[in-house]
Design a protein around this motif. Sequence first.
Motif, PDB file in Angstrom:
ATOM      1  N   PHE A 107      66.275 -38.749 -85.601  1.00  0.00           N
ATOM      2  CA  PHE A 107      67.199 -37.959 -86.415  1.00  0.00           C
ATOM      3  C   PHE A 107      67.721 -36.737 -85.670  1.00  0.00           C
ATOM      4  O   PHE A 107      68.867 -36.317 -85.879  1.00  0.00           O
ATOM      5  N   TYR A 111      71.858 -36.346 -84.979  1.00  0.00           N
ATOM      6  CA  TYR A 111      72.657 -35.199 -85.411  1.00  0.00           C
ATOM      7  C   TYR A 111      73.819 -34.965 -84.447  1.00  0.00           C
ATOM      8  O   TYR A 111      74.938 -34.632 -84.868  1.00  0.00           O
ATOM      9  N   ARG A 144      74.047 -40.191 -93.220  1.00  0.00           N
ATOM     10  CA  ARG A 144      73.893 -39.266 -94.350  1.00  0.00           C
ATOM     11  C   ARG A 144      72.949 -38.109 -94.016  1.00  0.00           C
ATOM     12  O   ARG A 144      73.218 -36.945 -94.351  1.00  0.00           O
ATOM     13  N   GLU A 145      71.833 -38.409 -93.345  1.00  0.00           N
ATOM     14  CA  GLU A 145      70.895 -37.351 -92.981  1.00  0.00           C
ATOM     15  C   GLU A 145      71.515 -36.393 -91.972  1.00  0.00           C
ATOM     16  O   GLU A 145      71.311 -35.171 -92.043  1.00  0.00           O
ATOM     17  N   SER A 146      72.291 -36.916 -91.037  1.00  0.00           N
ATOM     18  CA  SER A 146      72.963 -36.055 -90.068  1.00  0.00           C
ATOM     19  C   SER A 146      73.942 -35.116 -90.757  1.00  0.00           C
ATOM     20  O   SER A 146      74.032 -33.924 -90.415  1.00  0.00           O
ATOM     21  N   ARG A 148      73.745 -34.094 -93.886  1.00  0.00           N
ATOM     22  CA  ARG A 148      72.968 -33.123 -94.667  1.00  0.00           C
ATOM     23  C   ARG A 148      72.499 -31.971 -93.779  1.00  0.00           C
ATOM     24  O   ARG A 148      72.588 -30.799 -94.149  1.00  0.00           O
ATOM     25  N   ARG A 149      72.011 -32.309 -92.598  1.00  0.00           N
ATOM     26  CA  ARG A 149      71.539 -31.276 -91.683  1.00  0.00           C
ATOM     27  C   ARG A 149      72.686 -30.376 -91.230  1.00  0.00           C
ATOM     28  O   ARG A 149      72.542 -29.148 -91.155  1.00  0.00           O
ATOM     29  N   LEU A 252      60.718 -39.571 -95.757  1.00  0.00           N
ATOM     30  CA  LEU A 252      61.733 -40.465 -95.227  1.00  0.00           C
ATOM     31  C   LEU A 252      61.153 -41.841 -94.898  1.00  0.00           C
ATOM     32  O   LEU A 252      61.741 -42.878 -95.202  1.00  0.00           O
TER      33      LEU A 252
END
Length: 259
Positions: A107, A111, A144-146, A148-149, A252
Amino acid sequence: MTRVTTTGAPHGTTSAALGALAAEGATGALSGERGIVYLSAGRVVHVESPFTPDLGALLIRSGTVAPDGWWDAVDRGGRQHRVGHRLVDSGRLAAGALELCHLGALFDAAYFAVAPGTRAHRFRPGAAHWLGAVRSVPVDVVVRESARRRALLDRIWPDPDIDAVPLTRVTDAGPADLPVRRSRTLTQVDGVRTASEIASALACRTYHTLVELRRLAADGLVTAAPSAPTTPAPEPRGVVWDDPDTALLRRLRDALEAL
């Protein structure tokens, strides 16, 4: 519409190309402007970026795996894409610890690799990472996680240059009473190191380092370096693994198991 075939070159952004590859169930490596994403059957199995330290560097610098143990696993398992398995089978690293460390590195690199507007360059069908299969993640979860960060970091300090360029301390800034982790991060800002190099020196995940650097920038203590001195600051001694987000990575992993 972005289309990527297992025999053709990708076009468009990295995230769009990944979506097309996921729909095809492709296996291979997608190279982009800021990293390489490895896929197996349309799912992400590893990500590398020059803007983040690799998994081996973090495991060694943190003391989690001894250097000779890591390189033995690379020598014995690299050609078979089984370095991760070698670490576990040899007893150097527990399987759960490997999964958590792998997810953190994946992750962190994603990013940068799937940043908005980042262009895809080439897809190599069948290419596999030397680490081997540890944990696969759906493409949409990675994207999606990228995002969010990125949104969280922008709320702290909306200057993405902090993430990738050499940083320097603001010389006329007043003294500050900082939390331990932020103070430790500040000591590594020397006009030469980037966020990735600071994270590597501290054996810390890149995302957590970015959070602290953006907070330091918001406090007026850190800015982009106008020029770099020739000699970097010495690296810290006796650094321990900085793992404030293990609970998130466990959640996660649990969520991925439920998919």
